[in-house]
Design a protein around this motif. Structure first.
Motif, short mmCIF file in Angstrom:
data_model
loop_
_atom_site.label_atom_id
_atom_site.label_comp_id
_atom_site.label_asym_id
_atom_site.label_seq_id
_atom_site.Cartn_x
_atom_site.Cartn_y
_atom_site.Cartn_z
N SER A 65 30.29 37.67 35.06
CA SER A 65 30.25 36.33 35.62
C SER A 65 29.83 35.07 34.65
CB SER A 65 29.24 36.41 36.69
OG SER A 65 27.87 36.41 36.25
N VAL A 66 30.30 33.97 35.22
CA VAL A 66 29.83 32.81 34.38
C VAL A 66 29.37 31.63 35.44
CG1 VAL A 66 30.82 30.75 33.18
CG2 VAL A 66 31.87 33.05 33.07
N ALA A 67 28.44 30.79 35.01
CA ALA A 67 28.01 29.73 35.78
C ALA A 67 27.68 28.67 34.79
CB ALA A 67 26.32 30.11 35.97
N SER A 68 27.78 27.22 35.53
CA SER A 68 27.48 26.16 34.80
C SER A 68 27.11 25.09 35.76
CB SER A 68 29.00 25.64 34.21
OG SER A 68 28.86 24.37 33.74
N PRO A 69 26.12 24.42 35.29
CA PRO A 69 25.39 23.14 36.10
C PRO A 69 26.51 22.32 36.45
CG PRO A 69 24.71 23.07 33.80
CD PRO A 69 25.61 24.14 33.70
N VAL A 70 27.63 21.94 35.78
CA VAL A 70 28.72 21.01 36.29
C VAL A 70 29.65 21.65 37.50
CG1 VAL A 70 28.57 20.10 33.93
CG2 VAL A 70 30.30 21.41 34.62
N ALA A 71 29.43 22.60 37.76
CA ALA A 71 30.51 23.17 38.72
C ALA A 71 29.72 23.94 39.83
CB ALA A 71 31.43 24.35 38.18
N GLY A 72 30.28 23.73 41.10
CA GLY A 72 29.75 24.61 42.09
C GLY A 72 29.80 26.24 41.83
N ARG A 73 30.94 26.36 41.44
CA ARG A 73 31.21 27.94 41.13
C ARG A 73 32.19 28.00 39.79
NH1 ARG A 73 33.94 27.21 45.62
NH2 ARG A 73 36.09 28.23 45.06
N ALA A 74 31.81 29.24 39.28
CA ALA A 74 32.71 29.39 37.99
C ALA A 74 33.18 30.79 38.12
CB ALA A 74 31.94 29.34 36.96
N GLN A 75 34.46 31.26 37.76
CA GLN A 75 35.02 32.55 38.04
C GLN A 75 35.68 32.88 36.67
OE1 GLN A 75 37.66 31.98 41.55
NE2 GLN A 75 35.82 32.30 42.81
N VAL A 76 35.67 34.09 36.37
CA VAL A 76 36.70 34.65 35.39
C VAL A 76 38.10 34.82 35.84
CG1 VAL A 76 37.02 36.58 33.62
CG2 VAL A 76 34.60 35.65 34.19
N HIS A 77 38.96 34.29 35.58
CA HIS A 77 40.57 34.55 36.09
C HIS A 77 41.27 35.12 35.16
CE1 HIS A 77 40.74 31.34 39.26
NE2 HIS A 77 39.68 32.02 39.66
N GLU A 78 42.33 35.75 35.37
CA GLU A 78 43.43 36.33 34.78
C GLU A 78 44.60 35.56 35.21
OE1 GLU A 78 44.15 40.48 35.03
OE2 GLU A 78 43.92 40.42 37.22
N SER A 79 45.61 35.38 34.29
CA SER A 79 47.01 35.02 34.89
C SER A 79 48.09 35.98 34.57
CB SER A 79 47.28 33.69 33.93
OG SER A 79 46.40 32.71 34.08
N ARG A 80 48.86 36.27 35.32
CA ARG A 80 49.92 37.30 35.08
C ARG A 80 51.10 36.95 36.08
NH1 ARG A 80 46.13 41.34 38.26
NH2 ARG A 80 46.69 41.04 40.30
N MET A 81 52.32 37.71 35.46
CA MET A 81 53.74 37.06 36.22
C MET A 81 53.59 38.12 37.46
SD MET A 81 55.02 34.72 34.84
CE MET A 81 56.80 35.04 35.39
N GLU A 82 54.00 37.53 38.59
CA GLU A 82 54.12 38.03 39.74
C GLU A 82 55.41 37.57 40.47
OE1 GLU A 82 50.76 38.28 42.45
OE2 GLU A 82 49.51 39.15 40.97
N SER A 83 56.48 38.46 40.64
CA SER A 83 57.72 37.68 41.28
C SER A 83 58.17 36.49 40.60
CB SER A 83 57.52 37.66 42.82
OG SER A 83 56.96 38.68 43.68
N ASN A 84 58.27 36.64 39.44
CA ASN A 84 58.81 35.70 38.46
C ASN A 84 58.05 34.59 38.43
OD1 ASN A 84 60.85 37.23 37.33
ND2 ASN A 84 62.10 36.83 38.99
N MET A 85 56.74 34.50 39.01
CA MET A 85 55.83 33.58 39.17
C MET A 85 54.59 33.75 38.22
SD MET A 85 56.34 31.79 42.83
CE MET A 85 55.19 30.54 42.54
N MET A 86 53.89 32.71 37.66
CA MET A 86 52.56 32.95 37.06
C MET A 86 51.62 32.85 38.04
SD MET A 86 51.06 33.85 34.13
CE MET A 86 51.80 33.18 32.91
N MET A 87 50.79 33.68 38.31
CA MET A 87 49.77 33.67 39.23
C MET A 87 48.42 33.93 38.63
SD MET A 87 51.33 33.27 41.96
CE MET A 87 50.56 33.73 43.52
#
Length: 158
Positions: A65-87
């Motif tokens: 996990s990640v936390a930051s005082p400047v944000a209400g929430r922080a998340q670790v994300h991945e980007s990947r192609m799904e049905s010819n769209m970057m998600m």
């Protein structure tokens, strides 16, 4: 037996013996090293942004996990192609950090998302991030706010 295993074990022992709270970015005893921390600026009205960095763990671990005082929430994300769209999706179960291998969080790939950013982030500002791992002690990082380098396609993606 290779020399890497004893070095990795010594790093873990040193990290476990570090008194107090989170390790600071760059401490010799830090079991996960962090480099090149950068968060994108947020135009007025935009409350989300991506942050990028490179992690190198002394032993197999996971960024949980990640936390930051400047944000209400922080998340670790991945980007990947799904049905010819970057998600983008939140990484479930933590982001794997193989021992001794640099894991780059970058535009168009794995990255950190700051959500519910209260105040606009301007180029030159800094952002505090606390990274929490499955095994290693937490690491506090100061990311610079700026634009990531251009990709091979001539644009910064994300």
């Amino acid at each position: 037996m290779s020399r890497a295993l004893p070095v990795a074990l010594a790093s873990l022992v040193l990290a476990a013996c570090t008194p107090g709270g989170p390790a600071k970015h760059g401490d010799a005893a830090t079991a996960v090293q962090v480099a090149d921390a950068l968060c994108r600026p947020t135009p007025v009205g935009r409350q989300t942004t991506g942050c990028y960095l490179t992690l190198t763990a002394a032993a197999d671990d996971r960024l949980m996990s990640v936390a930051s005082p400047v944000a209400g929430r922080a998340q670790v994300h991945e980007s990947r192609m799904e049905s010819n769209m970057m998600m983008m999706h939140q990484v479930e179960g933590g982001l794997p950090l193989p021992a001794g291998q640099a894991v780059e969080l970058k535009p168009g790939g794995n990255h950190i998302m700051l959500l519910a950013v209260a105040e606009p982030l301007k180029a030159g500002d800094t952002v505090a991030l606390t990274l929490t791992f499955a095994s290693a002690p937490p690491v506090e990082v100061t990311a610079t706010v700026g634009q990531p380098a251009l990709t091979d396609y001539g644009h910064a993606s994300h």
